[in-house]
Motif scaffolding. Structure first.
Motif, PDB file in Angstrom:
ATOM      1  N   ASN A  50      18.688  -2.264  90.239  1.00  0.00           N
ATOM      2  CA  ASN A  50      18.857  -0.936  90.852  1.00  0.00           C
ATOM      3  C   ASN A  50      19.542  -1.023  92.214  1.00  0.00           C
ATOM      4  OD1 ASN A  50      17.761   0.303  88.649  1.00  0.00           O
ATOM      5  ND2 ASN A  50      15.838   0.895  89.617  1.00  0.00           N
ATOM      6  N   GLY A  51      20.582  -1.852  92.258  1.00  0.00           N
ATOM      7  CA  GLY A  51      21.415  -1.947  93.444  1.00  0.00           C
ATOM      8  C   GLY A  51      20.903  -2.840  94.545  1.00  0.00           C
ATOM      9  N   ARG A  52      19.804  -3.536  94.310  1.00  0.00           N
ATOM     10  CA  ARG A  52      19.222  -4.377  95.354  1.00  0.00           C
ATOM     11  C   ARG A  52      18.938  -5.770  94.807  1.00  0.00           C
ATOM     12  NH1 ARG A  52      13.418  -3.283  98.439  1.00  0.00           N
ATOM     13  NH2 ARG A  52      13.400  -5.226  99.625  1.00  0.00           N
ATOM     14  N   ALA A  53      19.259  -6.799  95.596  1.00  0.00           N
ATOM     15  CA  ALA A  53      18.974  -8.177  95.206  1.00  0.00           C
ATOM     16  C   ALA A  53      17.467  -8.402  95.229  1.00  0.00           C
ATOM     17  CB  ALA A  53      19.675  -9.152  96.147  1.00  0.00           C
ATOM     18  N   GLY A  59      19.028 -16.737  97.354  1.00  0.00           N
ATOM     19  CA  GLY A  59      20.322 -16.094  97.552  1.00  0.00           C
ATOM     20  C   GLY A  59      20.259 -14.606  97.789  1.00  0.00           C
ATOM     21  N   CYS A  60      19.065 -14.015  97.845  1.00  0.00           N
ATOM     22  CA  CYS A  60      18.962 -12.573  98.099  1.00  0.00           C
ATOM     23  C   CYS A  60      19.633 -12.194  99.419  1.00  0.00           C
ATOM     24  CB  CYS A  60      17.493 -12.141  98.133  1.00  0.00           C
ATOM     25  SG  CYS A  60      16.732 -11.931  96.519  1.00  0.00           S
ATOM     26  N   CYS A  61      19.404 -13.002 100.451  1.00  0.00           N
ATOM     27  CA  CYS A  61      19.972 -12.676 101.763  1.00  0.00           C
ATOM     28  C   CYS A  61      21.494 -12.780 101.765  1.00  0.00           C
ATOM     29  CB  CYS A  61      19.363 -13.558 102.845  1.00  0.00           C
ATOM     30  SG  CYS A  61      19.640 -15.330 102.627  1.00  0.00           S
ATOM     31  N   VAL A 101      17.018  -9.571 106.465  1.00  0.00           N
ATOM     32  CA  VAL A 101      15.576  -9.390 106.671  1.00  0.00           C
ATOM     33  C   VAL A 101      15.011  -8.423 105.636  1.00  0.00           C
ATOM     34  CG1 VAL A 101      13.813  -8.591 108.281  1.00  0.00           C
ATOM     35  CG2 VAL A 101      15.743  -9.912 109.123  1.00  0.00           C
ATOM     36  N   GLU A 102      15.745  -7.360 105.358  1.00  0.00           N
ATOM     37  CA  GLU A 102      15.296  -6.370 104.374  1.00  0.00           C
ATOM     38  C   GLU A 102      15.267  -6.951 102.969  1.00  0.00           C
ATOM     39  OE1 GLU A 102      14.207  -3.273 104.937  1.00  0.00           O
ATOM     40  OE2 GLU A 102      14.402  -3.617 107.090  1.00  0.00           O
ATOM     41  N   ALA A 103      16.203  -7.864 102.681  1.00  0.00           N
ATOM     42  CA  ALA A 103      16.332  -8.388 101.319  1.00  0.00           C
ATOM     43  C   ALA A 103      15.417  -9.572 101.042  1.00  0.00           C
ATOM     44  CB  ALA A 103      17.781  -8.798 101.056  1.00  0.00           C
ATOM     45  N   CYS A 104      14.994 -10.294 102.075  1.00  0.00           N
ATOM     46  CA  CYS A 104      14.241 -11.533 101.872  1.00  0.00           C
ATOM     47  C   CYS A 104      12.916 -11.271 101.153  1.00  0.00           C
ATOM     48  CB  CYS A 104      13.964 -12.218 103.212  1.00  0.00           C
ATOM     49  SG  CYS A 104      13.018 -13.755 103.029  1.00  0.00           S
ATOM     50  N   PRO A 105      12.722 -11.834  99.968  1.00  0.00           N
ATOM     51  CA  PRO A 105      11.470 -11.602  99.233  1.00  0.00           C
ATOM     52  C   PRO A 105      10.265 -12.279  99.875  1.00  0.00           C
ATOM     53  CG  PRO A 105      12.848 -13.173  98.063  1.00  0.00           C
ATOM     54  CD  PRO A 105      13.668 -12.661  99.206  1.00  0.00           C
ATOM     55  N   LYS A 123      11.526 -13.788 109.035  1.00  0.00           N
ATOM     56  CA  LYS A 123      12.207 -13.078 110.134  1.00  0.00           C
ATOM     57  C   LYS A 123      13.543 -13.774 110.430  1.00  0.00           C
ATOM     58  CE  LYS A 123       8.545 -13.422 112.847  1.00  0.00           C
ATOM     59  NZ  LYS A 123       7.460 -13.868 111.937  1.00  0.00           N
ATOM     60  N   LEU A 124      14.458 -13.636 109.512  1.00  0.00           N
ATOM     61  CA  LEU A 124      15.717 -14.380 109.583  1.00  0.00           C
ATOM     62  C   LEU A 124      16.518 -14.088 110.840  1.00  0.00           C
ATOM     63  CD1 LEU A 124      16.689 -13.982 105.832  1.00  0.00           C
ATOM     64  CD2 LEU A 124      16.133 -16.133 106.956  1.00  0.00           C
ATOM     65  N   THR A 125      16.659 -12.815 111.206  1.00  0.00           N
ATOM     66  CA  THR A 125      17.485 -12.489 112.370  1.00  0.00           C
ATOM     67  C   THR A 125      16.851 -12.969 113.672  1.00  0.00           C
ATOM     68  OG1 THR A 125      16.509 -10.267 112.291  1.00  0.00           O
ATOM     69  CG2 THR A 125      18.694 -10.533 111.350  1.00  0.00           C
ATOM     70  N   THR A 126      15.523 -13.024 113.725  1.00  0.00           N
ATOM     71  CA  THR A 126      14.844 -13.567 114.908  1.00  0.00           C
ATOM     72  C   THR A 126      15.221 -15.024 115.110  1.00  0.00           C
ATOM     73  OG1 THR A 126      12.954 -12.072 114.650  1.00  0.00           O
ATOM     74  CG2 THR A 126      12.591 -14.066 115.953  1.00  0.00           C
ATOM     75  N   TYR A 127      15.204 -15.787 114.027  1.00  0.00           N
ATOM     76  CA  TYR A 127      15.520 -17.212 114.124  1.00  0.00           C
ATOM     77  C   TYR A 127      17.023 -17.442 114.267  1.00  0.00           C
ATOM     78  CZ  TYR A 127      10.731 -17.269 112.508  1.00  0.00           C
ATOM     79  OH  TYR A 127       9.379 -17.044 112.398  1.00  0.00           O
ATOM     80  N   LEU A 128      17.826 -16.558 113.713  1.00  0.00           N
ATOM     81  CA  LEU A 128      19.277 -16.655 113.916  1.00  0.00           C
ATOM     82  C   LEU A 128      19.619 -16.435 115.385  1.00  0.00           C
ATOM     83  CD1 LEU A 128      20.573 -14.746 110.760  1.00  0.00           C
ATOM     84  CD2 LEU A 128      21.090 -17.124 111.331  1.00  0.00           C
ATOM     85  N   ALA A 129      18.918 -15.504 116.029  1.00  0.00           N
ATOM     86  CA  ALA A 129      19.159 -15.241 117.449  1.00  0.00           C
ATOM     87  C   ALA A 129      18.796 -16.459 118.296  1.00  0.00           C
ATOM     88  CB  ALA A 129      18.362 -14.019 117.904  1.00  0.00           C
ATOM     89  N   GLN A 130      17.658 -17.090 117.984  1.00  0.00           N
ATOM     90  CA  GLN A 130      17.250 -18.288 118.714  1.00  0.00           C
ATOM     91  C   GLN A 130      18.230 -19.430 118.470  1.00  0.00           C
ATOM     92  OE1 GLN A 130      14.625 -18.907 121.015  1.00  0.00           O
ATOM     93  NE2 GLN A 130      15.954 -20.699 121.214  1.00  0.00           N
TER      94      GLN A 130
END
Length: 251
Positions: A78-81, A160-162, A220-224, A228-235
């Motif tokens: 339905n359009g979402r990974a 691979g969802c992200c 972050v929205e897609a990760c099953p 907190k992917l963007t938090t760690y990407l920022a660090q």
């Protein structure tokens, strides 16, 4: 027990080979409580007949653990990974549309080739170089706060969802994607992995590294696993900038 009056309507995007054109087929299967998408695909596999009564080939997909651990059954629902094993029919509006994650090469139907993610892990050296050939008198102490972060990131299934959700992953960019990038942060947190920290950070400075992240927050929205992917990407981005300055002053 199946409800003979109620059915499940699925529209599946199919593809016979990596080079052939995709097409859709509709299926209708008997409904039963607690049915997930994998179970629905298994019903079609047992009796591959379309909604209009046409005999067809069984739908091809990949699955393994059926417990949202291996990540193999990732597809677009339905359009979402999502993970098909964790996608309950009762929670999905019908008709349920299922398609392969086209960020990756399609092998056949819903079966995709995710090897690019594993090649990216090689690039960032997603491993610990401990082979027992050097003396270690005492094991390093793991910081409990660092351990909690590492434990969260280690839940990544490489599904691979992200990557499917990220607008910066695809033919328009060389970005290796959120999951492999954050794995560099995970191994840099490791007491032994930190010895190769500079190598990982330098790898992320190259084309397709962390500077290609657009911070869309889609990952972050897609990760099953709700990492907190963007938090760690920022660090990690801050660590990369520090390493870049160090490289300049070391010259």
């Amino acid at each position: 027990m199946a409800d003979t009056k109620k059915t499940v309507h699925l529209i599946i995007e199919r593809q016979d080979s990596p080079t052939s054109k995709p097409y859709t087929e509709e299926f209708e299967i008997p409904y039963r409580p607690a049915l997930n998408v994998v179970a629905a695909l298994m019903e079609i596999q047992k009796n591959p007949v379309t909604k209009d009564g046409k005999k067809t080939t069984p739908v091809v997909w990949e699955c393994n653990c059926l417990e949202k651990v291996c990540g193999a059954c990732m597809m677009v629902i339905n359009g979402r990974a999502r993970q098909a094993c964790a996608s309950l029919i009762d929670k999905l509006p019908q008709p349920i549309r299922i398609a392969p994650a086209r960020t990756f090469p399609v092998i056949r139907d819903l079966l995709i080739d995710r090897s690019v993610m594993f090649e990216s892990l090689k690039r960032i050296q997603g491993w610990i170089n401990v082979d027992g050939s050097w003396e270690n008198r005492e094991a390093p102490i793991q910081n409990p706060y660092t351990a909690a972060t590492a434990y969260e990131i280690s839940h990544c299934m490489t599904c691979g969802c992200c990557l499917e959700a990220c607008p910066n992953v695809g033919p328009q960019s060389d970005f290796i994607g959120p999951a492999p990038t954050v794995q560099a942060y995970l191994f840099n947190l490791h007491p032994y992995g930190k010895f190769d920290k500079e190598k990982r950070l330098n790898a992320l400075m190259e084309k397709g590294g962390i500077t290609s992240c657009g911070n869309s927050q889609n990952c972050v929205e897609a990760c099953p696993k709700h990492i907190k992917l963007t938090t760690y990407l920022a660090q990690l981005n801050r660590d990369v900038n520090k390493q870049a300055l160090k490289n300049i002053f070391d010259k």
